[in-house]
Design a protein around this motif. Sequence first.
Motif, PDB file in Angstrom:
ATOM      1  N   ALA A 100     -39.410   7.096  25.953  1.00 36.29           N
ATOM      2  CA  ALA A 100     -39.174   7.549  24.580  1.00 36.29           C
ATOM      3  C   ALA A 100     -39.894   6.657  23.578  1.00 36.29           C
ATOM      4  O   ALA A 100     -40.186   5.498  23.849  1.00 36.29           O
ATOM      5  N   ASP A 101     -40.162   7.243  22.404  1.00 35.52           N
ATOM      6  CA  ASP A 101     -40.682   6.518  21.248  1.00 35.52           C
ATOM      7  C   ASP A 101     -39.679   6.676  20.120  1.00 35.52           C
ATOM      8  O   ASP A 101     -39.152   7.771  19.905  1.00 35.52           O
ATOM      9  N   HIS A 113     -36.808   8.806  13.955  1.00 35.80           N
ATOM     10  CA  HIS A 113     -37.393   9.903  14.717  1.00 35.80           C
ATOM     11  C   HIS A 113     -37.514   9.447  16.170  1.00 35.80           C
ATOM     12  O   HIS A 113     -38.127   8.413  16.445  1.00 35.80           O
ATOM     13  N   GLU A 171     -38.614  10.597  20.073  1.00 31.29           N
ATOM     14  CA  GLU A 171     -39.311  11.544  20.935  1.00 31.29           C
ATOM     15  C   GLU A 171     -39.106  11.101  22.376  1.00 31.29           C
ATOM     16  O   GLU A 171     -39.481   9.991  22.746  1.00 31.29           O
ATOM     17  N   GLU A 191     -39.640  12.018  26.449  1.00 25.70           N
ATOM     18  CA  GLU A 191     -40.417  12.810  27.407  1.00 25.70           C
ATOM     19  C   GLU A 191     -39.505  13.380  28.482  1.00 25.70           C
ATOM     20  O   GLU A 191     -38.875  12.628  29.230  1.00 25.70           O
ATOM     21  N   ALA A 211     -32.516  18.526  16.513  1.00 25.86           N
ATOM     22  CA  ALA A 211     -33.208  18.300  17.785  1.00 25.86           C
ATOM     23  C   ALA A 211     -33.958  19.563  18.162  1.00 25.86           C
ATOM     24  O   ALA A 211     -33.445  20.677  17.985  1.00 25.86           O
ATOM     25  N   SER A 269     -40.179  20.900  22.639  1.00 28.36           N
ATOM     26  CA  SER A 269     -41.488  21.538  22.612  1.00 28.36           C
ATOM     27  C   SER A 269     -42.411  20.834  23.594  1.00 28.36           C
ATOM     28  O   SER A 269     -42.576  19.614  23.519  1.00 28.36           O
ATOM     29  N   VAL A 322     -41.245  17.663  25.363  1.00 24.70           N
ATOM     30  CA  VAL A 322     -40.864  16.512  24.539  1.00 24.70           C
ATOM     31  C   VAL A 322     -39.692  16.925  23.659  1.00 24.70           C
ATOM     32  O   VAL A 322     -39.779  17.897  22.910  1.00 24.70           O
ATOM     33  N   LEU A 323     -38.594  16.187  23.767  1.00 17.58           N
ATOM     34  CA  LEU A 323     -37.428  16.403  22.925  1.00 17.58           C
ATOM     35  C   LEU A 323     -37.589  15.543  21.680  1.00 17.58           C
ATOM     36  O   LEU A 323     -37.693  14.327  21.774  1.00 17.58           O
ATOM     37  N   SER A 324     -37.653  16.195  20.501  1.00 14.87           N
ATOM     38  CA  SER A 324     -37.798  15.478  19.228  1.00 14.87           C
ATOM     39  C   SER A 324     -36.472  15.526  18.482  1.00 14.87           C
ATOM     40  O   SER A 324     -35.945  16.613  18.230  1.00 14.87           O
ATOM     41  N   THR A 371     -34.386  14.096  15.045  1.00 17.14           N
ATOM     42  CA  THR A 371     -34.460  13.454  13.731  1.00 17.14           C
ATOM     43  C   THR A 371     -33.049  13.085  13.313  1.00 17.14           C
ATOM     44  O   THR A 371     -32.172  13.952  13.235  1.00 17.14           O
TER      45      THR A 371
END
Length: 165
Positions: free
Chosen positions: A56-57, A66, A68, A70, A130, A133, A136-138, A140
């Motif tokens: 993750a980032d 934020h 993200e 994987e 959430a 896409s 990748v799960l994004s 906020t």
Amino acid sequence: MATPVRRHRGGVMQDRPLAWARNPLTEFDQLVNEMSGLIESTVGGAAPAVAWTPLADVTESDEAFHVEIELPGVKSKDVDVEASGQELVVTGEIKEKERKGVLRRSTRRTGAFEYRLRLPGELDTDKIKAQMSDGVLSITVPKAEVAKPRHIEISETGQSGESSS
């Protein structure tokens, strides 16, 4: 003393030290995978499922955090996102495909996963968004109004101590 230089075929030189080329966490992950493979080949069955942590980032802006994560091949229905206080928890499972024949080698991650993150400051957990896409799960996570930075204007004062308008 000069730093070591790695030479590649074709005469191309790399000017960073050799120690920078290795990531100890990646090597540890490879070691765990190899040991799991040895256990599987010795025992003949799969090792017990242990939750693993996806990559993750995490970035921060003035308004939100934020995240993200994987999760290649995972469907959004197989992921659960929870927020409690300052902690964000993402859990789920990658189910192993049913295969015909004998699986000789597998390096793909399967089983339960868990990602935990404790964020600093006050968060607005009611407005967390959430979306999934391309694997990748994004997520906020907005900051609460009290936690957002506020710009303070500085007023000028004259020599006599009076403020000028």
